[in-house]
Enzyme design. Sequence first.
Site, mmCIF file in Angstrom:
data_model
loop_
_atom_site.group_PDB
_atom_site.id
_atom_site.type_symbol
_atom_site.label_atom_id
_atom_site.label_comp_id
_atom_site.label_asym_id
_atom_site.label_seq_id
_atom_site.Cartn_x
_atom_site.Cartn_y
_atom_site.Cartn_z
ATOM 1 N N ASP A 88 0.792 -1.242 0.000
ATOM 2 C CA ASP A 88 0.000 0.000 0.000
ATOM 3 C C ASP A 88 0.823 1.291 0.000
ATOM 4 O OD1 ASP A 88 -1.892 -1.955 0.258
ATOM 5 O OD2 ASP A 88 -2.668 -1.275 2.184
ATOM 6 N N LYS A 144 -6.591 -4.903 -2.967
ATOM 7 C CA LYS A 144 -7.203 -5.534 -1.789
ATOM 8 C C LYS A 144 -8.232 -4.604 -1.151
ATOM 9 C CE LYS A 144 -3.406 -4.332 1.444
ATOM 10 N NZ LYS A 144 -4.169 -3.522 2.367
ATOM 11 N N CYS A 194 -1.923 -2.391 7.995
ATOM 12 C CA CYS A 194 -1.896 -3.344 6.877
ATOM 13 C C CYS A 194 -0.663 -4.242 6.876
ATOM 14 C CB CYS A 194 -2.042 -2.603 5.556
ATOM 15 S SG CYS A 194 -3.690 -1.885 5.374
HETATM 16 N N1 TIU Z 1 -2.473 0.347 4.377
HETATM 17 C C1 TIU Z 1 -2.931 0.596 5.585
HETATM 18 O O1 TIU Z 1 -2.232 0.456 6.587
HETATM 19 N N2 TIU Z 1 -4.210 1.104 5.680
HETATM 20 C C2 TIU Z 1 -4.658 1.871 6.706
HETATM 21 O O2 TIU Z 1 -5.826 2.194 6.765
HETATM 22 N N3 TIU Z 1 -3.714 2.281 7.604
HETATM 23 C C3 TIU Z 1 -3.892 3.161 8.625
HETATM 24 O O3 TIU Z 1 -2.946 3.328 9.407
HETATM 25 N N4 TIU Z 1 -5.035 3.816 8.745
#
Ligand code: TIU
Length: 232
Positions: A23, A128, A161
């Site tokens: 991500d 995802k 994540c």
């Molecule tokens: N990729 C990921 O960690 N998504 C989140 O929503 N992370 C947060 O820390 N909010």
Amino acid sequence: MDIEARPYPYRLEPDRTALVIIDMQRDFLQPGGFGAALGNDVGQLAGVVAPTQRLLAAARASGLLVVHTREGHRPDLSDLHLAKHRRGGGSLRIGDKGPMGRILVRGEAGHDIVPELAPLPGEPVVDKPGKGAFYATDLELMLRARGVTQLLICGVTTEVCVNTTAREGNDRGFEVLVVSDCTGSYFPEFHLQALEMIQAQGGVVGWVAPSDAIIQALAASAASPRQRSAQP
Ligand code: TIU
């Protein structure tokens, strides 16, 4: 080859290893995206990019499988749980129009990976809908089809994540190493604690090591190909 890691050395077998980058999207790293909409200081994640670029270059040079993930949803939001949609206290929610397009929606500028870490043609990109990269995706199938048993995990955020994916991978029998300087959180204390949680209790979830240890090991492996091919 063994690399220095916590809680003890990690056996890195390049032929069975995937680098999974979680991500690294504008939506999390840049102002105006999902991370900012949740009230976070996105500048906290800026330091993750350069070390991840170096590790990505080393992984590509060594022929490791590289997998990129993106958290996000279909434009019609049909894959978005109501519980997730409702979450967060900010003014913008998933699907709302922001400065980088609709928040966390596939195809929008904010949803894409930052240019410094852009996938190369042939590198799988896993879209995802959840926090874990195994949930409602074909990631596991892809890894098993290529004989991958070991995962090097980078990306954001360490306690959300990255941690969820590390735990999902561990429960599926993968040997998971979380790369300490190629992961980051909006909360520095969460980053440190999330890394501790991975390797505590004798590596209850997996291992933790800095990218330099991996890069050095990959370089050493490339310098001694006979030793590498002799491994079972
Ligand atoms: N990729 C990921 O960690 N998504 C989140 O929503 N992370 C947060 O820390 N909010």
